[in-house]
Structure formats: structure tokens, C-alpha cells
Design a protein around this motif. Structure first.
Motif, PDB file in Angstrom:
ATOM      1  N   LEU A  60      -5.179  -6.645   8.037  1.00 29.86           N
ATOM      2  CA  LEU A  60      -5.367  -5.774   6.875  1.00 29.86           C
ATOM      3  C   LEU A  60      -4.736  -6.483   5.687  1.00 29.86           C
ATOM      4  O   LEU A  60      -3.529  -6.743   5.685  1.00 29.86           O
ATOM      5  CB  LEU A  60      -4.687  -4.416   7.074  1.00 29.86           C
ATOM      6  N   ASP A  73      -8.017  -5.493  -0.448  1.00 33.53           N
ATOM      7  CA  ASP A  73      -8.578  -4.151  -0.620  1.00 33.53           C
ATOM      8  C   ASP A  73      -8.368  -3.272   0.609  1.00 33.53           C
ATOM      9  O   ASP A  73      -8.081  -2.082   0.486  1.00 33.53           O
ATOM     10  CB  ASP A  73     -10.072  -4.225  -0.944  1.00 33.53           C
ATOM     11  N   ALA A  74      -8.505  -3.864   1.793  1.00 37.78           N
ATOM     12  CA  ALA A  74      -8.327  -3.078   3.020  1.00 37.78           C
ATOM     13  C   ALA A  74      -6.900  -2.566   3.134  1.00 37.78           C
ATOM     14  O   ALA A  74      -6.673  -1.415   3.545  1.00 37.78           O
ATOM     15  CB  ALA A  74      -8.683  -3.911   4.249  1.00 37.78           C
ATOM     16  N   ASN A 120      -4.903  -1.946   0.586  1.00 40.39           N
ATOM     17  CA  ASN A 120      -4.789  -0.881  -0.413  1.00 40.39           C
ATOM     18  C   ASN A 120      -5.428   0.412   0.083  1.00 40.39           C
ATOM     19  O   ASN A 120      -4.870   1.503  -0.092  1.00 40.39           O
ATOM     20  CB  ASN A 120      -5.434  -1.305  -1.739  1.00 40.39           C
ATOM     21  N   ARG A 121      -6.591   0.306   0.718  1.00 48.94           N
ATOM     22  CA  ARG A 121      -7.260   1.510   1.249  1.00 48.94           C
ATOM     23  C   ARG A 121      -6.411   2.145   2.345  1.00 48.94           C
ATOM     24  O   ARG A 121      -6.270   3.366   2.412  1.00 48.94           O
ATOM     25  CB  ARG A 121      -8.645   1.169   1.786  1.00 48.94           C
ATOM     26  N   ALA A 122      -5.828   1.325   3.221  1.00 53.48           N
ATOM     27  CA  ALA A 122      -4.998   1.861   4.290  1.00 53.48           C
ATOM     28  C   ALA A 122      -3.762   2.567   3.737  1.00 53.48           C
ATOM     29  O   ALA A 122      -3.277   3.533   4.325  1.00 53.48           O
ATOM     30  CB  ALA A 122      -4.567   0.740   5.245  1.00 53.48           C
ATOM     31  N   GLY A 139      -3.834   4.189   1.012  1.00 49.29           N
ATOM     32  CA  GLY A 139      -4.302   5.346   0.256  1.00 49.29           C
ATOM     33  C   GLY A 139      -4.270   5.134  -1.241  1.00 49.29           C
ATOM     34  O   GLY A 139      -4.262   6.095  -1.996  1.00 49.29           O
ATOM     35  N   THR A 140      -4.276   3.876  -1.665  1.00 51.04           N
ATOM     36  CA  THR A 140      -4.248   3.615  -3.104  1.00 51.04           C
ATOM     37  C   THR A 140      -5.590   3.127  -3.612  1.00 51.04           C
ATOM     38  O   THR A 140      -6.452   2.768  -2.908  1.00 51.04           O
ATOM     39  CB  THR A 140      -3.185   2.537  -3.468  1.00 51.04           C
TER      40      THR A 140
END
Length: 161
Positions: free
Chosen positions: A150, A153-154, A156-158, A160-161
Motif C-alpha cells: 500500500l 494513492d492506495a 491515502n485511501r486506506a 481515509g484521506t
């Protein structure tokens, strides 16, 4: 050649920075600025827990020759900790002179002394030299796991941003 291995301390920040810059060049990454690498190494080494240092350094005749970057993990299986060997790197001029072997011997000795049951590691499937080295040490190849990451972007997505 006299070989010495020890856990890195803040006093070793310059030596660690030298290896980090050399390692980046070896793996064809963007060049690292040595002063930035030294400042980062100083920060890392001052933040590390004295119980589990994360960098072992090898010196050949007093010159820094290699590093091992490790982490200690506490798995739930059989209540044994493991050492994860993130990076093992030896400078070009010190390769094939026993530096990698003494680094691994040092780590294995630390594991036995501290009740750590195994060393896990990964290497690239194209790195034939590393694969031969670990084969000579008796490392078993395990195909049961898939290496995942991770980042960017992945990550950041994990988060929650």
C-alpha cells in the motif's frame, strides 16, 4: 580482511547515509543527497528502541561495507517473534568477501540470544545473486505468500484521506 558487525547508533549516521546513497545508486533509484540521508539516518537512529535496533552495520578493515535493516514482529503463531530482514546490502568492493554472511550470522545470533524463532525476508525474483546467496545459507523458498504494498494513492485511501 577484518570484519566487524554491530547495531548502528546515532554515531553511525554518516556511515549509514553512505550505504543508503550507495544502495540507491546500485538499485538505479534517484540519487540521494548525502547530507539529507545523514540527517534522516540520525533521526531514525535516535528514534529507534534500544531493545530492537533496526540497522546492523558491517565494517571491513574499519570501512563501512554493508547493512542489514530489520524489524521484530510478534506473530500469533506459536507465540514466537520473528525478525523481518527488509534489506541486506553490501557495497560493490566488499561483495563476495563474507560481509553478507557475517551480517546474517550476527542477525541469527541475535535471534537465538533473544528467543526469536526465525528470520523472514524477500528478494526480487530477478536478483539471481541474492537468490544464490540465500540458497547457500539454506534459506527455504516459500511460495505461499504474495508480496503486496500500500503506497501513494492506495495508502491515502486506506487512511481515509
Amino acid at each position: 580482511m577484518a570484519l566487524e558487525v554491530r547495531w548502528a547508533t546515532v554515531d553511525d549516521a554518516e556511515a549509514l547515509a553512505t550505504l543508503l546513497c550507495t544502495m540507491a545508486a546500485h538499485y538505479r533509484q534517484a540519487p540521494l543527497d548525502h547530507s539529507r540521508a545523514a540527517a534522516t539516518a540520525r533521526q531514525w537512529l535516535s528514534d529507534e528502541s534500544p531493545a530492537y535496533p533496526h540497522f546492523a552495520l558491517a565494517f571491513a578493515d574499519g570501512e563501512v561495507a554493508g547493512l542489514a535493516s530489520v524489524a521484530i514482529a510478534h506473530p500469533g503463531i506459536d507465540l514466537e517473534r520473528l525478525m523481518f530482514l527488509k534489506d541486506l546490502f553490501v557495497r560493490d568492493g566488499a561483495r563476495n568477501k563474507g560481509v553478507g554472511r557475517v551480517l546474517v550470522r550476527f542477525l541469527a545470533g541475535e535471534c537465538l540470544a533473544k528467543g526469536i524463532g526465525r528470520i523472514d525476508l524477500t528478494t526480487e525474483d530477478w536478483n539471481e545473486g541474492a537468490l544464490r546467496f540465500y540458497d547457500r545459507l539454506g534459506a527455504e523458498r516459500h511460495g505461499q505468500k504474495v508480496f503486496l504494498r500500500l503506497s501513494g494513492d492506495a495508502l491515502n485511501r486506506a487512511a481515509g484521506t
